[in-house]
Motif scaffolding. Structure first.
Motif, PDB file in Angstrom:
ATOM      1  N   HIS A  46       0.811  -1.230   0.000  1.00  0.00           N
ATOM      2  CA  HIS A  46       0.000   0.000   0.000  1.00  0.00           C
ATOM      3  C   HIS A  46       0.842   1.278   0.000  1.00  0.00           C
ATOM      4  O   HIS A  46       0.686   2.122   0.886  1.00  0.00           O
ATOM      5  CB  HIS A  46      -0.938   0.025   1.218  1.00  0.00           C
ATOM      6  CG  HIS A  46      -1.872  -1.135   1.279  1.00  0.00           C
ATOM      7  ND1 HIS A  46      -2.891  -1.313   0.388  1.00  0.00           N
ATOM      8  CD2 HIS A  46      -1.919  -2.185   2.144  1.00  0.00           C
ATOM      9  CE1 HIS A  46      -3.535  -2.422   0.683  1.00  0.00           C
ATOM     10  NE2 HIS A  46      -2.969  -2.987   1.737  1.00  0.00           N
ATOM     11  N   PRO A  47       1.729   1.459  -0.985  1.00  0.00           N
ATOM     12  CA  PRO A  47       2.492   2.712  -1.016  1.00  0.00           C
ATOM     13  C   PRO A  47       1.545   3.898  -1.187  1.00  0.00           C
ATOM     14  O   PRO A  47       0.572   3.821  -1.938  1.00  0.00           O
ATOM     15  CB  PRO A  47       3.417   2.543  -2.212  1.00  0.00           C
ATOM     16  CG  PRO A  47       2.801   1.467  -3.039  1.00  0.00           C
ATOM     17  CD  PRO A  47       2.002   0.607  -2.131  1.00  0.00           C
ATOM     18  N   ALA A  48       1.832   4.983  -0.471  1.00  0.00           N
ATOM     19  CA  ALA A  48       0.908   6.113  -0.440  1.00  0.00           C
ATOM     20  C   ALA A  48       1.118   7.109  -1.579  1.00  0.00           C
ATOM     21  O   ALA A  48       0.162   7.681  -2.090  1.00  0.00           O
ATOM     22  CB  ALA A  48       1.038   6.837   0.904  1.00  0.00           C
ATOM     23  N   ALA A  49       2.352   7.335  -1.956  1.00  0.00           N
ATOM     24  CA  ALA A  49       2.663   8.384  -2.932  1.00  0.00           C
ATOM     25  C   ALA A  49       2.928   7.776  -4.301  1.00  0.00           C
ATOM     26  O   ALA A  49       3.410   6.638  -4.412  1.00  0.00           O
ATOM     27  CB  ALA A  49       3.890   9.168  -2.467  1.00  0.00           C
ATOM     28  N   PRO A  50       2.627   8.523  -5.368  1.00  0.00           N
ATOM     29  CA  PRO A  50       2.897   8.018  -6.722  1.00  0.00           C
ATOM     30  C   PRO A  50       4.347   7.572  -6.917  1.00  0.00           C
ATOM     31  O   PRO A  50       4.604   6.539  -7.544  1.00  0.00           O
ATOM     32  CB  PRO A  50       2.542   9.196  -7.622  1.00  0.00           C
ATOM     33  CG  PRO A  50       1.539   9.980  -6.843  1.00  0.00           C
ATOM     34  CD  PRO A  50       1.951   9.826  -5.399  1.00  0.00           C
ATOM     35  N   GLU A  52       6.371   6.385  -4.703  1.00  0.00           N
ATOM     36  CA  GLU A  52       6.575   5.117  -4.003  1.00  0.00           C
ATOM     37  C   GLU A  52       5.965   3.958  -4.788  1.00  0.00           C
ATOM     38  O   GLU A  52       6.522   2.862  -4.823  1.00  0.00           O
ATOM     39  CB  GLU A  52       5.962   5.192  -2.605  1.00  0.00           C
ATOM     40  CG  GLU A  52       6.660   6.187  -1.696  1.00  0.00           C
ATOM     41  CD  GLU A  52       5.887   6.465  -0.411  1.00  0.00           C
ATOM     42  OE1 GLU A  52       4.776   5.936  -0.227  1.00  0.00           O
ATOM     43  OE2 GLU A  52       6.414   7.236   0.423  1.00  0.00           O
ATOM     44  N   ASP A  86       8.369  11.772  -2.472  1.00  0.00           N
ATOM     45  CA  ASP A  86       7.267  11.272  -1.644  1.00  0.00           C
ATOM     46  C   ASP A  86       6.052  12.189  -1.644  1.00  0.00           C
ATOM     47  O   ASP A  86       5.196  12.114  -0.765  1.00  0.00           O
ATOM     48  CB  ASP A  86       7.744  11.011  -0.214  1.00  0.00           C
ATOM     49  CG  ASP A  86       8.332  12.260   0.445  1.00  0.00           C
ATOM     50  OD1 ASP A  86       8.289  13.347  -0.170  1.00  0.00           O
ATOM     51  OD2 ASP A  86       8.822  12.143   1.578  1.00  0.00           O
ATOM     52  N   ALA A  87       5.954  13.052  -2.649  1.00  0.00           N
ATOM     53  CA  ALA A  87       4.798  13.950  -2.754  1.00  0.00           C
ATOM     54  C   ALA A  87       3.522  13.134  -2.938  1.00  0.00           C
ATOM     55  O   ALA A  87       3.494  12.171  -3.711  1.00  0.00           O
ATOM     56  CB  ALA A  87       4.976  14.907  -3.929  1.00  0.00           C
ATOM     57  N   ALA A  88       2.478  13.514  -2.236  1.00  0.00           N
ATOM     58  CA  ALA A  88       1.203  12.791  -2.325  1.00  0.00           C
ATOM     59  C   ALA A  88       0.523  13.004  -3.680  1.00  0.00           C
ATOM     60  O   ALA A  88      -0.224  12.151  -4.151  1.00  0.00           O
ATOM     61  CB  ALA A  88       0.282  13.220  -1.197  1.00  0.00           C
ATOM     62  N   GLU A  89       0.758  14.147  -4.293  1.00  0.00           N
ATOM     63  CA  GLU A  89       0.204  14.456  -5.606  1.00  0.00           C
ATOM     64  C   GLU A  89       1.291  15.093  -6.456  1.00  0.00           C
ATOM     65  O   GLU A  89       2.158  15.801  -5.935  1.00  0.00           O
ATOM     66  CB  GLU A  89      -0.978  15.422  -5.494  1.00  0.00           C
ATOM     67  CG  GLU A  89      -2.195  14.815  -4.825  1.00  0.00           C
ATOM     68  CD  GLU A  89      -3.392  15.749  -4.847  1.00  0.00           C
ATOM     69  OE1 GLU A  89      -3.371  16.744  -5.596  1.00  0.00           O
ATOM     70  OE2 GLU A  89      -4.341  15.469  -4.111  1.00  0.00           O
TER      71      GLU A  89
END
Length: 194
Positions: A46-50, A52, A86-89
């Protein structure tokens, strides 16, 4: 990644067929094995950021895909993911710049350039056209793959065939175009999907 995996699933036989006369007749089956491993790996971690997601997918491809495709596609995804951080978007511009870094890493790893009848013949024009749109990128990559037919391979397994590589579409360029088409179908759904 799900769209890319579905594209590989759908086109694996054709990729292997393209690989038969100029390679080891395993490009489709190798990519299929790799992408079938990517989705469970993503589900498990379940990586959170694109970034990752792409790095994990790249590591998975390296560990499961045989031949040169694993390291090359793995490098493409890992370097792109690393550039995204590690940017979320991420913006379209950030993705384009990250993909450009990934393509540069592939070129360095393989020692190839556009015109050598490799995946770069689709990736370089495809990523360049991202500044226009995702659909333009997919079309540029598809045209790049088609443009490998009259080329003589200068890198990769097909280069051992010399002039006999002429007249065959490069399977790596074709699979690269598939991945950019999958990106376009997700990023711009319903806009002239092929």
């Amino acid at each position: 990644m799900a769209a890319a995996a579905a594209a590989v699933e759908r086109e694996a036989d054709r990729l292997t067929e393209l690989d038969s006369p100029i390679g080891d007749a395993d490009h489709g089956s190798n990519l299929l094995r790799g992408f079938r491993a990517v989705l469970p790996a993503l589900d498990a971690e379940h990586p959170a950021a694109p970034g990752e997601v792409l790095q994990l997918a790249g590591r998975t491809l390296i560990s499961t895909v045989g031949g040169a495709s694993g390291p090359l596609y793995g490098t493409l995804l890992r370097r792109t993911g690393k550039a995204l951080g590690d940017a979320a978007e991420v913006s379209d511009t950030e993705l384009r710049e990250a993909l450009d870094a990934g393509v540069t890493a592939v070129a360095q790893l393989g020692g190839a350039a556009p015109g050598d009848k490799t995946m770069l013949d689709a990736l370089v024009p495809g990523v360049a056209a991202l500044s226009t749109s995702y659909r333009a990128a997919a079309e540029a990559a598809e045209n790049g793959a088609l443009a490998t037919v009259p080329l003589q391979a200068r890198k990769g397994r097909a280069s051992y065939l010399g002039e006999r590589s002429i007249g065959h579409q490069d399977p790596g360029a074709t699979s690269s175009a598939l991945l950019l088409r999958a990106l376009a179908d997700v990023a711009e759904p319903g806009e002239g999907a092929a």
